[in-house]
Write an enzyme that holds these catalytic residues in place. Structure first.
Site, PDB file in Angstrom:
ATOM      1  N   ASN A  93      40.492  43.917  42.894  1.00 30.96           N
ATOM      2  CA  ASN A  93      40.350  43.897  41.446  1.00 30.96           C
ATOM      3  C   ASN A  93      40.553  45.319  40.933  1.00 30.96           C
ATOM      4  O   ASN A  93      41.402  46.039  41.443  1.00 30.96           O
ATOM      5  CB  ASN A  93      39.005  43.294  41.022  1.00 30.96           C
ATOM      6  CG  ASN A  93      39.090  42.671  39.633  1.00 30.96           C
ATOM      7  OD1 ASN A  93      40.091  42.045  39.294  1.00 30.96           O
ATOM      8  ND2 ASN A  93      38.069  42.846  38.826  1.00 30.96           N
ATOM      9  N   ASN A 139      34.625  45.721  38.396  1.00 32.69           N
ATOM     10  CA  ASN A 139      35.617  45.948  37.355  1.00 32.69           C
ATOM     11  C   ASN A 139      35.746  47.430  37.047  1.00 32.69           C
ATOM     12  O   ASN A 139      35.927  48.231  37.944  1.00 32.69           O
ATOM     13  CB  ASN A 139      35.294  45.111  36.117  1.00 32.69           C
ATOM     14  CG  ASN A 139      36.370  44.084  35.845  1.00 32.69           C
ATOM     15  OD1 ASN A 139      37.554  44.387  35.913  1.00 32.69           O
ATOM     16  ND2 ASN A 139      35.972  42.870  35.550  1.00 32.69           N
ATOM     17  N   ASP A 189      34.282  44.687  30.962  1.00 33.71           N
ATOM     18  CA  ASP A 189      35.423  44.536  31.864  1.00 33.71           C
ATOM     19  C   ASP A 189      35.931  45.937  32.227  1.00 33.71           C
ATOM     20  O   ASP A 189      35.172  46.752  32.719  1.00 33.71           O
ATOM     21  CB  ASP A 189      36.499  43.676  31.176  1.00 33.71           C
ATOM     22  CG  ASP A 189      37.465  43.032  32.148  1.00 33.71           C
ATOM     23  OD1 ASP A 189      37.823  43.664  33.154  1.00 33.71           O
ATOM     24  OD2 ASP A 189      37.899  41.886  31.896  1.00 33.71           O
TER      25      ASP A 189
END
Length: 265
Positions: A93, A139, A189
């Site tokens: 990610n 994130n 995020d």
């Protein structure tokens, strides 16, 4: 602050915006499509640009350094592949580089199952080291101006954590703070740090980017966006005075969702 869409392509899941200063271009990804977009900036809009396609989801691209494809990190100079030791169905990610060039990158389950993610430290030619386990959706990741603090978002529990960071060894020290961000459906995020050490954090399902003081967790400013799912942001332009924000079209028929926005600060 002026907020406007600056590129016409709608991404299902736009992510990982990075400013390539050497080329005066913005680079970002469309994760599930396996695409990396690159477009020049004329001060008002991004041009049509180019698209590179990869055989898997691309959650992270650091121009000239590394591209993440699924669970694999492809270092670009020299070319080398590093596979994260994660279970099948997991992928990389978000991530970023420390001052020594180490890559800190998150991994997560494909279905974002709670507690299945991790944060890794990766250097070319060395085995990945797990720094944090039992994460959910690792994130946004940034460092303090002096590099001695790591700021890290886990979107699952909606937290921003502040860790001491040893630049010499790449090891985490004690966690100084842990702030819970967002409200309702909104989740933190991706993020970017400004020259004052404040963090600009995209709130997924919140339709906004917030400027946060990592020392107190206080929200200092809010930028409302026309898209509900902002995913990440970065500073760019010749003076680094434009905040570029990627968004996601996933689950939305709104033509404004999935576009790249520029916020002139």
């Amino acid at each position: 602050m002026l907020v406007e869409a600056v590129h016409g392509h709608r991404c299902e899941l736009g992510e990982s915006p990075r400013w390539d200063a050497a080329r005066g271009e913005l680079v970002w990804t469309d994760v599930p499509a396996g695409r990396v977009h690159r477009a020049g900036w004329d001060g008002r809009r991004l041009d049509a640009g180019t698209v590179a396609e990869y055989p898997g989801p691309v959650p992270l691209c650091l121009p000239g350094v590394v591209v993440a494809v699924g669970p694999t990190l492809w270092w670009l100079d020299p070319v080398a592949a590093v596979e994260l030791p994660v279970p099948p169905g997991h992928r990389c990610n978000d991530g970023g580089l420390d001052r020594r060039g180490r890559l800190l990158v998150g991994s997560m389950a494909g279905d974002a199952a709670a507690g299945q993610g991790a944060l890794w430290s990766v250097e070319p030619g060395s085995a990945p080291r797990r720094l944090i386990g039992a994460a959910t959706v690792p994130n946004g990741l940034c460092f303090s101006p002096d590099g001695g603090l790591l700021y890290w978002v886990d979107s699952g529990p909606r937290t921003l954590s502040v860790f001491e960071y040893d630049q010499g060894t790449g090891e985490l020290g004690r966690r100084r703070a842990r702030w819970r961000l967002g409200d309702g459906a909104a989740k933190p995020d991706g993020m970017a740090a400004d020259p004052d050490g404040m963090l600009w954090i995209a709130l997924w399902d919140g339709g906004r980017v917030v400027r946060v003081d990592p020392a107190t967790g206080a929200t200092l400013a809010t930028v409302e966006l026309p898209a509900d799912k902002p995913t990440a942001c970065c500073f760019g332009g010749p003076g680094r005075d434009v905040l570029f924000v990627t968004t996601a079209a996933r689950g939305s028929d709104d033509p404004r969702a999935g576009l790249v926005y520029a916020v002139r600060l």
